[in-house]
Each structure stands twice: as structure tokens, then as C-alpha cells.
Scaffold this active site. Structure first.
Site, PDB file in Angstrom:
ATOM      1  N   SER A  42       0.824  -1.212   0.000  1.00 53.57           N
ATOM      2  CA  SER A  42       0.000   0.000   0.000  1.00 53.57           C
ATOM      3  C   SER A  42       0.856   1.258   0.000  1.00 53.57           C
ATOM      4  CB  SER A  42      -0.966   0.027   1.186  1.00 53.57           C
ATOM      5  OG  SER A  42      -0.421   0.734   2.281  1.00 53.57           O
ATOM      6  N   VAL A  43       0.211   2.359  -0.366  1.00 51.74           N
ATOM      7  CA  VAL A  43       0.850   3.678  -0.378  1.00 51.74           C
ATOM      8  C   VAL A  43       1.299   4.086   1.016  1.00 51.74           C
ATOM      9  CG1 VAL A  43      -1.304   4.954   0.000  1.00 51.74           C
ATOM     10  CG2 VAL A  43       0.551   6.044  -1.279  1.00 51.74           C
ATOM     11  N   LYS A  44       0.690   3.512   2.044  1.00 52.57           N
ATOM     12  CA  LYS A  44       0.956   3.938   3.419  1.00 52.57           C
ATOM     13  C   LYS A  44       2.359   3.577   3.904  1.00 52.57           C
ATOM     14  CE  LYS A  44      -3.241   5.581   4.227  1.00 52.57           C
ATOM     15  NZ  LYS A  44      -3.503   6.975   4.571  1.00 52.57           N
ATOM     16  N   ASP A  45       3.028   2.672   3.195  1.00 50.34           N
ATOM     17  CA  ASP A  45       4.406   2.357   3.576  1.00 50.34           C
ATOM     18  C   ASP A  45       5.278   3.602   3.552  1.00 50.34           C
ATOM     19  OD1 ASP A  45       3.513  -0.230   3.604  1.00 50.34           O
ATOM     20  OD2 ASP A  45       4.782  -0.947   1.973  1.00 50.34           O
ATOM     21  N   ALA A  48       4.479   5.837   6.637  1.00 49.84           N
ATOM     22  CA  ALA A  48       4.789   5.114   7.874  1.00 49.84           C
ATOM     23  C   ALA A  48       6.277   5.218   8.190  1.00 49.84           C
ATOM     24  CB  ALA A  48       4.369   3.656   7.751  1.00 49.84           C
TER      25      ALA A  48
END
Length: 326
Positions: A42-45, A48
Site C-alpha cells: 500500500s501507499v501507506k508504507d 509510515a
């Protein structure tokens, strides 16, 4: 030999992939920023890792500490991968509307998971916002990430996602379309792209039950807009500090049914096995048809992977139960 020293070094530099079938009615070139190629799918890596590194640099996050975050699943996954590599304990607080796959995946990478009710106010002690904050006060040497208001969220996309899109399109991008949740992606990418070319249009995809569209258009935070919805990963019943409304040109809302149906269609018609917010994003893009011309290059960002939704949007029994398919 060419190799990454750890899994975190593989974050970013995701491909642009042309859409062909679902966008056939549009006059423009549509390219998807395909974020499932990140190691946590996901883009959230991106954000994060940025949030953790900035917290380490400032001394807020100390060696051997505990990371605590309220998440719809994907940010938790990105934080969890970084926690494994860097030696932190990870606690994820998630709402009960999220898929079972998301909970299981977080546990698979060593996270402790607390599940909270969805249908309560954000300031209710049972909400996942409140629970995450409480745990951070109770657990020694812990850090509450707060992706909604943490400026490192937007910073990550200003430093990585935005420049990648600009470079990959050779500066020809004319529109950026993305689902809005915490606001980091649209604000970081949108700010960077508009610095390169102020004429680029930035569109947010919202969902019914969320406050974003009306607030952007009227400046009114209307609690009557808030009600439970099925679509995961976009929309909010709060106004995160990471949502920079000034760089957003407009919002379009997508129904739960359309988001779910188009999630299936992306897999079956484009070979793109993606998450629920991708279905909302592509349907929202189609709703914006009149804004595009034959010379435009439209980039739509797809957040996460279909494996998170096998028991929901990719389960026909679940879809029938919701009345989304016959």
C-alpha cells in the site's frame, strides 16, 4: 551485486500503469500510480517510514519503544514492517468495519491488534481514535503516531510520490485524482505538483457519510453528513490537519455500491487486483469525465491490494448480502 539492505529500502518508485477498458469512454490518457508494489502492498508504507524516521530524529521515539496507532489497516502494516526491522513493539487499533484480512495481516507481521466499534463518535472513549490515545498514556516509552495530524504524513508524499509522478509523466500530468482519508497523499502530492505547474488540477474522492466534500465547498462542518459507510480507507468524520483544502480543486462522492462494484471490475476488466478505495477512485474519475480533454494526462492513485478484501468486495455472497450485485 544489487540488493536492498532491508525491506524498507524497497519502498517507493512504484510504476505508472495505463488503464484501458474502464476508461475507454474518456478522451484522455489515464495512468494509475500503482502503490501495491510497495512491500506492505500500500501507499501507506511511504508515510509510515517517514513518520518513524522523523520521530526517531526528534527523540520522541526511543530505542525499544512501543509504536501505537489507530489505523484502517494499511498504515498499521507499513508501521509494523518498520517496527520489525527497527526493533519496536507495534500496537494497532482498528475499527470493526475493517476486513478480517486486515486484522489477520497485522497479526501476521507481529502487531498486537485492538478492535473497536465503528459506530461511535470520534471522542467516544470506545472509538479507535480515543483508544489509541489512551494506550499511549498508559504504556511506558510509547509513541502515538497520529497519522491524521502528523505533518510527516504529508511530507512523505511531497518528497517521494509527487516527484515520482512528475518525473514519470515527464511533467505532462494535468490532473491528479485520489481518495482522501488522512489527507497526506493528496496534500503532499498536490502541493508538489502545483509547485511545478499551478495549472494541474487536484481532485479528491470522497464517500457518502464523510464530511470532506461539503466542508470544502461551504466551510461548514456538517454533522448531518456523518453516518456509517462501508467503503474502506477514504472519508472521515473529523477534519485531519493533513487535509490541505487549499490545494484541492474539488471533491466527488462515490457510493458504497459503486466503490465495491468497480473494485471487482478493476480486477475482471483491467487485471488490477486492488482494494476498495481503488474502486471508489476509478468510479470517481469517471464521474469527472467532463473535466478532461484529449490532451490531458490524468494520474489516479491506487492505494492498496485486493488481498485485504477477499472476504468482502471479492466475495459474491457478501456483495449479494449488501445488495450490490444480483
Amino acid at each position: 551485486m544489487k540488493y536492498a539492505n532491508n525491506i524498507l529500502e524497497t519502498i517507493g518508485n512504484t510504476p505508472l500503469v495505463k488503464l484501458n477498458t474502464l476508461t475507454a469512454e474518456l478522451p484522455c490518457l489515464v495512468l494509475s500510480k500503482y502503490e501495491t508494489f510497495n512491500p506492505g502492498n500500500s501507499v501507506k508504507d511511504r508515510m509510515a517510514l517517514q513518520m518513524i524516521e522523523d520521530a526517531e530524529a526528534s527523540g520522541i521515539l526511543k530505542p525499544g519503544g512501543t509504536i501505537i496507532e489507530g489505523t484502517s489497516g494499511n498504515t498499521g502494516m507499513g508501521l509494523a514492517l518498520a517496527a520489525v526491522v527497527k526493533g519496536y513493539r507495534m500496537i494497532c487499533v482498528i475499527s470493526d468495519k475493517q476486513s478480517k484480512e486486515k486484522v489477520d495481516i497485522l497479526k501476521a507481521v507481529g502487531s498486537e491488534v485492538h478492535v473497536c466499534p465503528t459506530d461511535v463518535a470520534p471522542n467516544d472513549p470506545r472509538s479507535y481514535y480515543s483508544t489509541a490515545r489512551r494506550l499511549a498514556t498508559e504504556i511506558p516509552n510509547s509513541w502515538y503516531v497520529n497519522q491524521y495530524d502528523n505533518p510527516s504524513n504529508t511530507k512523505a508524499h511531497y518528497l517521494s510520490t509527487g516527484p515520482e509522478i512528475w518525473k514519470q509523466t515527464d511533467g505532462k500530468v494535468t490532473h491528479f485524482v485520489v481518495g482522501v482519508g488522512t489527507g497526506g497523499t493528496i496534500s503532499g502530492v498536490g502541493t508538489y505538483l502545483k509547485e511545478q505547474n499551478p495549472n494541474i488540477k487536484v481532485w479528491g474522492i470522497d464517500t457518502y457519510g464523510s464530511v470532506f466534500k461539503k466542508y470544502h465547498e461551504t466551510g461548514i462542518f456538517d454533522e448531518n453528513e456523518i453516518y456509517p459507510y462501508v467503503t474502506e480507507g477514504i472519508g472521515e468524520d473529523i477534519l485531519p490537519k493533513n487535509v490541505n483544502f487549499d490545494i484541492i480543486d474539488g471533491f466527488t462522492k462515490v457510493t458504497d455500491k459503486d466503490a465495491a462494484v468497480y473494485t471487482q471490475r478493476l480486477a475482471k476488466e483491467e487485471g488490477m487486483f486492488l482494494g476498495n478505495s481503488a474502486g471508489a477512485a476509478i468510479k470517481g474519475l469517471l464521474q469527472l469525465k467532463e473535466h478532461f480533454t484529449k490532451d490531458d494526462v490524468v494520474v489516479v492513485l491506487f492505494h492498496d491490494h485486493g488481498s485485504r478484501y477477499v472476504g468482502k468486495m471479492f466475495n459474491d455472497d457478501w456483495m449479494r448480502g449488501k445488495g450490490y450485485i444480483d
